[in-house]
Design a protein around this motif. Structure first.
Motif, short mmCIF file in Angstrom:
data_model
loop_
_atom_site.label_atom_id
_atom_site.label_comp_id
_atom_site.label_asym_id
_atom_site.label_seq_id
_atom_site.Cartn_x
_atom_site.Cartn_y
_atom_site.Cartn_z
N ARG A 1 -5.40 -0.94 -6.91
CA ARG A 1 -7.09 -0.33 -6.70
C ARG A 1 -6.70 0.98 -5.86
O ARG A 1 -6.51 1.04 -4.41
CB ARG A 1 -7.57 -1.12 -5.26
N GLU A 2 -7.21 2.32 -6.03
CA GLU A 2 -7.59 2.99 -5.11
C GLU A 2 -8.22 3.52 -4.44
O GLU A 2 -9.66 3.40 -4.83
CB GLU A 2 -7.45 4.11 -6.22
N VAL A 3 -8.40 4.37 -3.43
CA VAL A 3 -8.96 3.96 -1.67
C VAL A 3 -9.07 5.64 -1.16
O VAL A 3 -8.09 6.07 -0.79
CB VAL A 3 -8.59 2.88 -0.90
N VAL A 4 -10.23 6.28 -1.37
CA VAL A 4 -10.05 7.48 -0.29
C VAL A 4 -10.16 6.53 0.99
O VAL A 4 -12.01 6.70 0.93
CB VAL A 4 -11.36 8.54 -1.42
N GLU A 5 -9.33 7.52 1.27
CA GLU A 5 -10.45 7.22 3.05
C GLU A 5 -11.21 8.32 3.86
O GLU A 5 -10.83 9.41 3.03
CB GLU A 5 -9.11 6.68 3.85
N HIS A 6 -12.09 8.25 4.44
CA HIS A 6 -13.05 8.66 4.87
C HIS A 6 -12.90 9.09 6.21
O HIS A 6 -13.20 7.69 7.66
CB HIS A 6 -14.35 9.06 4.61
N HIS B 1 -1.87 10.79 -1.11
CA HIS B 1 -2.53 12.02 -0.49
C HIS B 1 -3.35 12.05 0.77
O HIS B 1 -3.84 11.27 1.42
CB HIS B 1 -3.69 13.10 -1.35
N ILE B 2 -2.58 12.81 2.00
CA ILE B 2 -2.99 12.86 3.65
C ILE B 2 -3.53 14.47 3.68
O ILE B 2 -3.01 14.74 4.01
CB ILE B 2 -2.17 11.73 4.58
N GLY B 3 -4.96 14.46 3.23
CA GLY B 3 -5.53 15.86 3.44
C GLY B 3 -6.27 15.64 4.79
O GLY B 3 -6.41 15.30 6.44
N HIS B 4 -7.44 17.59 5.04
CA HIS B 4 -7.78 17.21 6.26
C HIS B 4 -8.95 16.56 6.86
O HIS B 4 -9.25 15.87 7.75
CB HIS B 4 -8.00 18.64 6.19
N VAL B 5 -9.48 16.04 5.68
CA VAL B 5 -10.65 15.79 5.58
C VAL B 5 -11.03 13.93 5.09
O VAL B 5 -11.23 13.25 5.22
CB VAL B 5 -11.59 16.38 5.01
N VAL B 6 -9.64 13.88 3.69
CA VAL B 6 -9.76 12.56 3.27
C VAL B 6 -8.31 11.93 3.30
O VAL B 6 -7.35 13.18 2.82
CB VAL B 6 -9.86 12.36 1.81
N GLY B 7 -8.06 10.87 2.71
CA GLY B 7 -6.85 10.37 2.02
C GLY B 7 -6.83 9.77 0.98
O GLY B 7 -7.76 8.97 0.82
N LEU B 8 -5.83 9.55 0.24
CA LEU B 8 -5.85 8.69 -0.89
C LEU B 8 -4.82 7.55 -1.10
O LEU B 8 -3.22 8.41 -0.32
CB LEU B 8 -5.94 9.66 -2.30
N ARG B 9 -4.93 6.58 -1.04
CA ARG B 9 -3.28 5.64 -0.90
C ARG B 9 -3.94 4.98 -2.03
O ARG B 9 -4.91 4.82 -2.96
CB ARG B 9 -3.74 4.73 0.03
N VAL B 10 -3.04 3.97 -2.70
CA VAL B 10 -3.53 2.83 -3.97
C VAL B 10 -2.67 1.72 -3.33
O VAL B 10 -1.35 1.45 -2.81
CB VAL B 10 -1.80 3.14 -4.75
N ASP B 11 -3.74 0.56 -2.94
CA ASP B 11 -3.27 -0.91 -2.78
C ASP B 11 -3.00 -1.91 -3.79
O ASP B 11 -3.90 -1.61 -4.78
CB ASP B 11 -4.44 -1.47 -1.82
N SER C 1 1.15 -1.69 -0.19
CA SER C 1 -0.13 -0.10 -0.07
C SER C 1 0.82 1.06 -0.13
O SER C 1 1.84 1.21 0.13
CB SER C 1 -0.95 0.06 1.42
N LYS C 2 0.75 2.37 -0.79
CA LYS C 2 1.03 3.51 -0.72
C LYS C 2 0.28 5.04 -0.78
O LYS C 2 -0.56 4.39 -0.92
CB LYS C 2 2.15 3.80 -2.24
N ASP C 3 0.71 5.57 0.42
CA ASP C 3 -0.27 6.77 0.81
C ASP C 3 0.26 7.84 -0.26
O ASP C 3 1.39 8.17 -0.81
CB ASP C 3 0.29 7.70 2.12
#
Length: 210
Positions: A40-45, A18-28, A14-16
């Motif tokens: 698989r791109e995953v937007v964390e919320h 972007h890590i923002g204030h409300v969401v993060g984006l990682r690629v698994d 897994s690779k981060d």
């Protein structure tokens, strides 16, 4: 070879991004059933709550709010992020209902849990049904720029259902909450307790800030 439905989708790496204030984006990198690895791109919320507050006359509270990704104002149920550590979802819902709509409620139940777009984000919204409502002065609370622009309006629940089916309500949690509230209040379905188990509550992004 495993039968359909038996494969375990293992995350190889897994690779981060972007890590923002409300969401993060990682690629698994995920192991597929045939043995290959797919990205698989995953937007964390943080997760969120929304509230279908229905008064004794059968009217539901909606707010008209600007949503920048859509570039316009849309009608929604009062809602907010689960951005306070250790706050119970129903307590977050109570707080948001007061802050956004100037409404309190004595009776709280769980309506539905809505996965916003499970193909790419773990965002899930729990929608509560709030009853035995009364109004308070939300202006006395003070608001940031966005909340200061909110328009609060009460709509008969049947009219809100019509709005949903006519495409006038497009927020997923709002559409689901309005239809679910109508089903419950017409006797077609039942609610769950306000503290019902929430299996899919997002937790990954919240853990990053702790």
């Amino acid at each position: 070879m495993m039968a359909p439905g038996e494969h375990e989708f293992e995350v190889v790496s897994s690779k981060d991004v972007h890590i923002g204030h409300v969401v993060g984006l990682r690629v698994d990198d995920v192991r597929m059933p045939g043995g290959s690895v797919a990205k698989r791109e995953v937007v964390e919320h943080l997760g969120a709550v929304a509230i279908a507050a229905v008064d004794d006359d059968g009217a539901v509270t909606l707010i008209h709010q600007y949503r920048h990704p859509l570039g316009r104002r849309i009608w929604e149920l009062p809602a907010g992020l689960l951005d306070e550590a250790d706050e119970l979802p129903v307590d977050a819902a109570r707080r948001e209902l007061v802050e956004e709509a100037g409404v309190t409620a004595n009776r709280w139940e769980t309506l539905v849990d809505v996965a916003a777009s499970p193909g790419f984000t773990d965002e899930v919204v729990r929608v509560f049904l709030a009853r035995e409502v009364s109004e308070v002065d939300r202006e006395a609370l003070g608001h940031d720029d966005e909340e200061a622009d909110l328009v609060v309006h009460k709509v008969p629940l049947a009219e809100a259902v019509r709005m949903a089916l006519a495409g006038e309500l497009v927020n997923g949690a709002t559409v689901a909450g309005v239809l679910a509230a109508h089903a419950v209040l017409t006797g077609a379905a039942e609610t769950r307790p306000a503290d019902a188990e929430w299996r899919d509550r997002p937790r990954t992004f919240a853990k990053r800030s702790r």
